[in-house]
Design a protein around this motif. Structure first.
Motif, PDB file in Angstrom:
ATOM      1  N   THR A   5       0.543  -1.193   0.085  1.00  0.00           N
ATOM      2  CA  THR A   5      -0.274   0.145   0.254  1.00  0.00           C
ATOM      3  C   THR A   5       0.562   1.313  -0.095  1.00  0.00           C
ATOM      4  N   TRP A   6       0.776   2.025  -1.347  1.00  0.00           N
ATOM      5  CA  TRP A   6       2.064   3.410  -1.367  1.00  0.00           C
ATOM      6  C   TRP A   6       1.115   4.121  -1.054  1.00  0.00           C
ATOM      7  N   ARG A   7       1.821   5.185  -0.013  1.00  0.00           N
ATOM      8  CA  ARG A   7       1.127   6.249   0.375  1.00  0.00           C
ATOM      9  C   ARG A   7       1.755   8.027  -0.111  1.00  0.00           C
ATOM     10  N   LYS A   8       1.150   8.437  -0.702  1.00  0.00           N
ATOM     11  CA  LYS A   8       2.195   9.948  -0.983  1.00  0.00           C
ATOM     12  C   LYS A   8       1.829  11.086   0.172  1.00  0.00           C
ATOM     13  N   SER A   9       2.363  12.034   0.181  1.00  0.00           N
ATOM     14  CA  SER A   9       2.111  13.262   1.355  1.00  0.00           C
ATOM     15  C   SER A   9       1.343  13.972   1.202  1.00  0.00           C
ATOM     16  N   SER A  10       0.344  14.292   1.899  1.00  0.00           N
ATOM     17  CA  SER A  10      -0.758  14.570   1.499  1.00  0.00           C
ATOM     18  C   SER A  10      -0.146  16.572   1.402  1.00  0.00           C
ATOM     19  N   ARG A  11       0.554  16.879   1.677  1.00  0.00           N
ATOM     20  CA  ARG A  11       0.864  18.154   1.417  1.00  0.00           C
ATOM     21  C   ARG A  11       1.845  18.147  -0.474  1.00  0.00           C
ATOM     22  N   SER A  12       1.898  17.369  -1.300  1.00  0.00           N
ATOM     23  CA  SER A  12       1.904  17.016  -2.340  1.00  0.00           C
ATOM     24  C   SER A  12       0.977  17.449  -3.302  1.00  0.00           C
ATOM     25  N   ASN A  13       1.204  17.596  -4.415  1.00  0.00           N
ATOM     26  CA  ASN A  13      -0.092  18.361  -5.539  1.00  0.00           C
ATOM     27  C   ASN A  13       0.796  18.037  -6.688  1.00  0.00           C
ATOM     28  N   ALA A  14       0.063  17.904  -7.673  1.00  0.00           N
ATOM     29  CA  ALA A  14       0.329  17.848  -9.137  1.00  0.00           C
ATOM     30  C   ALA A  14       1.638  18.477  -9.533  1.00  0.00           C
ATOM     31  N   GLU A  20       6.900   7.715  -2.074  1.00  0.00           N
ATOM     32  CA  GLU A  20       5.317   7.114  -2.358  1.00  0.00           C
ATOM     33  C   GLU A  20       6.635   6.335  -0.966  1.00  0.00           C
ATOM     34  N   VAL A  21       5.501   6.063   0.339  1.00  0.00           N
ATOM     35  CA  VAL A  21       5.926   5.068   1.067  1.00  0.00           C
ATOM     36  C   VAL A  21       5.131   4.254   1.215  1.00  0.00           C
ATOM     37  N   ALA A  22       5.473   3.249   1.108  1.00  0.00           N
ATOM     38  CA  ALA A  22       5.075   1.303   1.459  1.00  0.00           C
ATOM     39  C   ALA A  22       5.548   1.294   2.869  1.00  0.00           C
ATOM     40  N   LEU A  23       5.314   0.597   3.145  1.00  0.00           N
ATOM     41  CA  LEU A  23       5.599  -0.049   4.849  1.00  0.00           C
ATOM     42  C   LEU A  23       5.016  -1.454   5.123  1.00  0.00           C
ATOM     43  N   ALA A  27      10.450  -3.522   6.551  1.00  0.00           N
ATOM     44  CA  ALA A  27      11.321  -2.191   5.721  1.00  0.00           C
ATOM     45  C   ALA A  27      10.150  -1.393   4.905  1.00  0.00           C
ATOM     46  N   ALA A  28      10.454  -0.726   4.960  1.00  0.00           N
ATOM     47  CA  ALA A  28      10.337   0.913   3.884  1.00  0.00           C
ATOM     48  C   ALA A  28      10.647   0.739   2.819  1.00  0.00           C
ATOM     49  N   ALA A  29       9.497   1.200   1.843  1.00  0.00           N
ATOM     50  CA  ALA A  29      10.087   1.145   0.129  1.00  0.00           C
ATOM     51  C   ALA A  29       9.602   2.660   0.016  1.00  0.00           C
ATOM     52  N   VAL A  30      10.586   3.238  -0.926  1.00  0.00           N
ATOM     53  CA  VAL A  30      10.215   4.213  -1.332  1.00  0.00           C
ATOM     54  C   VAL A  30      10.243   4.601  -2.812  1.00  0.00           C
ATOM     55  N   ARG A  31       9.464   5.128  -3.458  1.00  0.00           N
ATOM     56  CA  ARG A  31       9.749   5.516  -4.926  1.00  0.00           C
ATOM     57  C   ARG A  31       9.250   6.450  -5.016  1.00  0.00           C
ATOM     58  N   ASP A  32       9.560   6.955  -6.165  1.00  0.00           N
ATOM     59  CA  ASP A  32       9.307   8.217  -7.166  1.00  0.00           C
ATOM     60  C   ASP A  32       8.085   8.524  -8.083  1.00  0.00           C
ATOM     61  N   SER A  33       6.729   8.764  -7.441  1.00  0.00           N
ATOM     62  CA  SER A  33       5.796   9.312  -7.464  1.00  0.00           C
ATOM     63  C   SER A  33       5.311   9.637  -8.632  1.00  0.00           C
ATOM     64  N   LYS A  34       6.180   9.974  -9.756  1.00  0.00           N
ATOM     65  CA  LYS A  34       5.971  10.586 -11.662  1.00  0.00           C
ATOM     66  C   LYS A  34       6.502   9.453 -12.672  1.00  0.00           C
ATOM     67  N   ASP A  35       7.308   8.335 -11.274  1.00  0.00           N
ATOM     68  CA  ASP A  35       8.232   6.998 -12.461  1.00  0.00           C
ATOM     69  C   ASP A  35       8.461   5.780 -11.432  1.00  0.00           C
ATOM     70  N   ARG A  36       6.751   5.620 -10.639  1.00  0.00           N
ATOM     71  CA  ARG A  36       6.433   4.229 -10.423  1.00  0.00           C
ATOM     72  C   ARG A  36       7.042   3.707 -10.715  1.00  0.00           C
TER      73      ARG A  36
END
Length: 62
Positions: A5-14, A20-23, A27-36
């Protein structure tokens, strides 16, 4: 194994660069929200907590 389950900050906009972070339990996985499809970085929960603590304390401010 379930899909993370990936989560993006509520402070983000387009228009912002964002991650995005998935816990999981371990572990914690981190990825670029614009290039998933580019993959993700994987950190231990311990290292992720240390990173977040450092952010909260201003250690990464410019």
């Amino acid at each position: 194994m379930t899909e993370p389950t990936w989560r993006k900050s509520s402070r983000s906009n387009a228009f912002d660069n964002c991650v995005e972070v998935a816990l999981s339990q371990d572990a914690a996985a981190v990825r670029d929200s614009k290039d998933r499809t580019a993959g993700s970085l994987l950190f231990s929960r311990r290292d992720w907590r240390r990173f977040l603590s450092g952010v909260g304390e201003g250690h990464y401010d410019r």
